[in-house]
Every structure is written in structure tokens, then in C-alpha cells.
Design a protein around this motif. Structure first.
Motif, PDB file in Angstrom:
ATOM      1  N   HIS A  48       0.937  -1.128   0.050  1.00  0.00           N
ATOM      2  CA  HIS A  48       0.019  -0.111  -0.222  1.00  0.00           C
ATOM      3  C   HIS A  48       0.851   1.206   0.051  1.00  0.00           C
ATOM      4  O   HIS A  48       1.991   1.274   0.248  1.00  0.00           O
ATOM      5  N   ILE A  49       0.294   2.401  -0.446  1.00  0.00           N
ATOM      6  CA  ILE A  49       0.805   3.649  -0.327  1.00  0.00           C
ATOM      7  C   ILE A  49       0.332   4.427   0.785  1.00  0.00           C
ATOM      8  O   ILE A  49      -0.890   4.699   0.841  1.00  0.00           O
ATOM      9  N   ASP A  50       1.264   5.002   1.609  1.00  0.00           N
ATOM     10  CA  ASP A  50       0.620   5.824   2.860  1.00  0.00           C
ATOM     11  C   ASP A  50       0.265   7.098   2.517  1.00  0.00           C
ATOM     12  O   ASP A  50       0.325   7.359   1.516  1.00  0.00           O
ATOM     13  N   GLU A  51       0.144   7.968   3.631  1.00  0.00           N
ATOM     14  CA  GLU A  51      -0.464   9.393   3.335  1.00  0.00           C
ATOM     15  C   GLU A  51       0.678  10.258   2.888  1.00  0.00           C
ATOM     16  O   GLU A  51       0.372  11.270   2.322  1.00  0.00           O
ATOM     17  N   GLN A  52       2.077   9.967   3.068  1.00  0.00           N
ATOM     18  CA  GLN A  52       3.164  10.821   2.895  1.00  0.00           C
ATOM     19  C   GLN A  52       3.396  10.064   1.026  1.00  0.00           C
ATOM     20  O   GLN A  52       4.389  10.678   0.561  1.00  0.00           O
ATOM     21  N   GLY A  53       2.775   9.453   0.414  1.00  0.00           N
ATOM     22  CA  GLY A  53       2.836   8.840  -0.645  1.00  0.00           C
ATOM     23  C   GLY A  53       4.106   7.847  -0.919  1.00  0.00           C
ATOM     24  O   GLY A  53       4.610   7.505  -1.807  1.00  0.00           O
ATOM     25  N   GLN A  54       4.437   7.323   0.351  1.00  0.00           N
ATOM     26  CA  GLN A  54       5.715   6.175   0.301  1.00  0.00           C
ATOM     27  C   GLN A  54       4.897   4.689   0.220  1.00  0.00           C
ATOM     28  O   GLN A  54       4.066   4.409   1.038  1.00  0.00           O
ATOM     29  N   LEU A  55       5.441   3.815  -0.403  1.00  0.00           N
ATOM     30  CA  LEU A  55       5.247   2.764  -0.712  1.00  0.00           C
ATOM     31  C   LEU A  55       5.658   1.630   0.211  1.00  0.00           C
ATOM     32  O   LEU A  55       6.763   1.791   0.584  1.00  0.00           O
ATOM     33  N   HIS A  56       4.970   0.750   0.991  1.00  0.00           N
ATOM     34  CA  HIS A  56       5.272  -0.208   1.745  1.00  0.00           C
ATOM     35  C   HIS A  56       4.684  -1.524   1.136  1.00  0.00           C
ATOM     36  O   HIS A  56       3.700  -1.857   0.653  1.00  0.00           O
ATOM     37  N   ALA A  57       5.799  -2.277   0.863  1.00  0.00           N
ATOM     38  CA  ALA A  57       5.859  -3.752   0.164  1.00  0.00           C
ATOM     39  C   ALA A  57       6.792  -4.682   0.830  1.00  0.00           C
ATOM     40  O   ALA A  57       7.819  -4.306   0.909  1.00  0.00           O
TER      41      ALA A  57
END
Length: 145
Positions: A48-57
Motif C-alpha cells: 500500500h501507499i501511505d499518506e506521505q506517498g511512500q510505498l510499503h511492500a
């Protein structure tokens, strides 16, 4: 006087194998080995992409997670490889390769491109062993970059 020979009737071999198979199957179904709990954020389908636009995978964040943090998640069996194009050796890159990675019951391999400065790459490249690759392999690699 002859006594009649009495013989016990034995269970046929088929039934012995059948009952043994049922018992073994029920033991395998009901007695499961203990498994470590898997963090849901590490599963591939929970990227997913968090509120800051950072991808978490896969439990990692590109351009944020360090190699040491990746090794805590996926183990210390890692190979660091240096790559360059064979023509003028101007483009250099480094990758960390985890040959065996388990995410829950999913088994795979993982390659991570490392962010390193040009000076760090140049130092590592000068210390490393250079292996000539066939032109076909070089072209294939440059297409992936």
C-alpha cells in the motif's frame, strides 16, 4: 481322535492398510506444526501507499529501508553483487540478492537494488573481481535497468 483345527479369522490386508491410512491422515490433519505468526504487512498482496506517498511492500519501504533492516526480515543469507555495462563501465549498480525468502508459507527469492554513492560503487568495483559476461547477458541486463 482328531480335533478339528480352529483358525482365527484374520482381518484382510486391505482393511489393515485402509484403517492405518485413515489414522495417519487424521493425525496429519489435526496435529499441525507450530508456525511463526506472519505480519500481515509483509504479505505481497498487502502492499500500500501511505499518506506521505511512500510505498510499503513486503515489509520494506523503497529508498528508506536499509540492507540491515532487510536482513532482519529475510535473514542473513544475502549476496551483494556489483553490476556495470561492459562497454565503458560508467553505469554501476549494486544489488542485494536473497536466494531463499519465506513470507509465511510462500517461498521465493528477492533482489533489492542498493542506493550507493558513485564513490562507494567505484571503491567496491575496484576491489571486486571482474568477470566478463557475454554480450547477450550485458544487453539483457541493461534492458532491465
Amino acid at each position: 481322535m482328531n480335533k478339528p483345527v480352529t483358525s482365527k479369522k484374520r482381518l484382510p490386508m486391505f482393511w489393515l492398510v485402509f484403517i492405518g491410512s485413515i489414522v495417519a491422515l487424521s493425525l496429519m490433519v489435526f496435529i499441525q506444526p507450530e508456525r511463526d505468526a506472519v505480519d500481515a504487512s509483509h504479505l505481497p498482496w498487502n502492499a500500500h501507499i501511505d499518506e506521505q506517498g511512500q510505498l510499503h511492500a513486503l515489509g520494506l519501504k523503497p529508498n528508506v529501508t536499509t540492507l540491515r533492516e532487510a536482513m532482519k526480515l529475510y535473514g542473513k543469507d544475502v549476496e551483494i553483487k556489483l553490476f556495470t555495462d561492459n562497454v565503458d563501465q560508467t553505469r554501476k549498480s549494486a544489488e542485494a540478492y536473497f536466494p531463499v525468502v519465506y513470507i509465511g508459507s510462500i517461498k521465493g527469492a528477492l533482489a533489492l537494488r542498493l542506493n550507493a554513492s558513485e564513490t562507494q560503487l567505484e571503491e567496491a568495483f575496484q576491489r571486486g573481481k571482474k568477470l566478463p559476461l557475454p554480450l547477450r547477458a550485458v544487453v539483457k541486463w541493461s534492458c532491465l535497468m
